[in-house]
Structure formats: C-alpha cells, structure tokens
Design a protein around this motif. Structure first.
Motif, mmCIF file in Angstrom:
data_model
loop_
_atom_site.group_PDB
_atom_site.id
_atom_site.type_symbol
_atom_site.label_atom_id
_atom_site.label_comp_id
_atom_site.label_asym_id
_atom_site.label_seq_id
_atom_site.Cartn_x
_atom_site.Cartn_y
_atom_site.Cartn_z
ATOM 1 N N PRO A 90 0.663 -1.241 -0.118
ATOM 2 C CA PRO A 90 0.009 -0.027 0.030
ATOM 3 C C PRO A 90 0.919 1.386 -0.033
ATOM 4 N N TRP A 91 2.071 1.104 -0.326
ATOM 5 C CA TRP A 91 2.820 2.588 -0.167
ATOM 6 C C TRP A 91 3.034 3.014 -1.540
ATOM 7 N N LYS A 92 3.359 4.618 -1.524
ATOM 8 C CA LYS A 92 3.604 5.137 -2.768
ATOM 9 C C LYS A 92 4.806 6.173 -2.353
ATOM 10 N N PHE A 93 5.993 6.015 -2.949
ATOM 11 C CA PHE A 93 6.976 6.722 -2.625
ATOM 12 C C PHE A 93 7.178 7.871 -3.571
ATOM 13 N N VAL A 94 7.105 9.223 -3.257
ATOM 14 C CA VAL A 94 7.284 10.353 -4.215
ATOM 15 C C VAL A 94 8.671 11.129 -3.787
ATOM 16 N N PRO A 150 19.404 17.319 -0.611
ATOM 17 C CA PRO A 150 19.172 17.088 -2.009
ATOM 18 C C PRO A 150 17.683 16.337 -2.493
ATOM 19 N N TYR A 151 17.280 15.605 -1.687
ATOM 20 C CA TYR A 151 16.224 14.801 -2.199
ATOM 21 C C TYR A 151 15.113 14.781 -1.009
ATOM 22 N N LEU A 152 13.784 14.913 -1.103
ATOM 23 C CA LEU A 152 12.940 14.504 -0.462
ATOM 24 C C LEU A 152 12.158 13.087 -0.896
ATOM 25 N N ILE A 153 12.163 12.185 -0.109
ATOM 26 C CA ILE A 153 11.183 11.052 -0.216
ATOM 27 C C ILE A 153 10.065 11.084 0.552
ATOM 28 N N LEU A 154 8.742 11.307 -0.070
ATOM 29 C CA LEU A 154 7.657 11.424 0.720
ATOM 30 C C LEU A 154 6.908 10.026 0.799
ATOM 31 N N VAL A 155 6.615 9.407 1.660
ATOM 32 C CA VAL A 155 6.046 8.129 1.650
ATOM 33 C C VAL A 155 4.484 8.004 2.156
ATOM 34 N N PHE A 156 3.918 7.571 1.227
ATOM 35 C CA PHE A 156 2.476 7.700 1.317
ATOM 36 C C PHE A 156 1.738 6.287 1.701
ATOM 37 N N GLY A 157 0.857 6.158 2.221
ATOM 38 C CA GLY A 157 -0.056 4.844 2.439
ATOM 39 C C GLY A 157 -1.466 5.008 1.875
ATOM 40 N N HIS A 158 -1.776 3.910 1.160
ATOM 41 C CA HIS A 158 -3.327 3.621 0.423
ATOM 42 C C HIS A 158 -4.074 3.219 1.683
#
Length: 187
Positions: A44-48, A98-106
């Motif tokens: 259920p994850w999404k990495f932006v 340098p980066y942001l990784i945003l972790v979303f859950g469905h």
C-alpha cells in the motif's frame, strides 16, 4: 553488510552536504523498501521523490506553518523535551537536503499503516547501506502537503525523508539495553 551493523550505525541526520547523490542510489533504496511484507500483499505504499528546489521550498513552508501551530499548543513533558533538544518549528533540512522522499500509505488497503511503516524501516536501512542519511519527519498536519502534491484522498502522507550525504555531527542517541525491551512468555 549485516542488518544489525546497519541498524547500529544508522542515526538521525538533519544536516546534509550539498553534493547530490546519484538518483540511481535513491531508486536502489526504494527497490529494497518495496520488498517489505504487507497485509494481503497489498503493497500500500507510494514513494514520491522530490528534487525540484521550488517544490522542496514550498513543502518546507507548508510544514513550518503547521509546526508553528503545533508548537503554540504543545505543553508539558513534550514541550520540555523539544526545548531541551533545541527543536524549533523551522525545518531547514526540508529544503537543504538534495532529495525528499515522501512516503504515502493507501488507506483502503488492509493493514496499510503497519505495512507502510515496515517499508519505511527497510528504506532507512537501505539508505544507510548506501551511505545516505535521513530523518523520519512527519508534519503535524500532512494535509497541506497532500494537497500540494494532489495526492488522491485515499493516500495519506506518513513521513517525509530528507535524503543526502550526512553532515550532521550529532551522535546517535543511546539505545536501551536488550534486557530492558524484551521478555519471554509474558510482559
């Protein structure tokens, strides 16, 4: 490297060198994270991944506005701890990394919350193995960031991981002893 060695070495990082790691390293870490177990294999994850300077700055502005509200309401032991550690509403790491990784859950997936955070754990160790630092930062109110990124309503932001080469001199906080956190056959 063995997992225990990675876990012992990994620490929270809020300061980063300006050099940008290869995008391939970010993707390699996410490849490890996506292998995490999940309820009903829903994954259920999404990495932006954000590397756009304007967008990182805007995310920082939104988060700091919510932090201001949070700090104005917080009292007691939590506020004393935040003050003792020198924490403030300002979150420069959100625009300096340098980066942001945003972790979303469905949220419609079974066991989405637990599963997403297991993936975050995998991601933290994979970043460490690649020599990259981060902190698990969760804004007090993630809704403004969700709206900025036009996240579908069934996806909830769980954490923002600023990622880069560590430049944070602060040591890792001491961990409890094994006998303080484990027991057999009962609490």
């Amino acid at each position: 490297m063995r997992v225990l060695e990675l876990a012992r070495r990994r620490k929270t990082v809020r300061q980063f060198l300006p050099e940008k790691p290869p995008k391939e390293d970010i993707l390699k870490a996410i490849k490890a994270a996506k292998e995490a177990p999940s309820g009903m294999n829903a994954q259920p994850w999404k990495f932006v991944v954000i590397d756009d300077e304007w967008l990182k700055g805007r995310i920082r502005e939104l988060c700091e506005a919510e932090e201001e509200k949070f700090y104005s309401k917080t009292k007691g032991d939590l506020m004393a701890w935040l003050n003792a550690k020198g924490f403030k509403p300002e979150k420069p790491f959100l625009s300096e990394a340098p980066y942001l990784i945003l972790v979303f859950g469905h949220t419609k997936a079974p066991y989405w919350l637990h599963s997403t955070w297991i993936a975050v754990g995998y991601l933290l160790l994979a970043l460490e193995e690649l020599g990259l630092g981060t902190v698990t930062y969760t804004p007090p109110n993630p809704r403004p960031v969700e709206e900025l990124l036009k996240a579908p309503p069934e996806y909830k932001l769980q954490t923002i991981l600023p990622v880069g080469y560590p430049a944070d001199p602060k040591p890792k906080y001491e961990r409890k002893k094994l006998e303080d956190v484990v027991s057999f056959n009962g609490f």
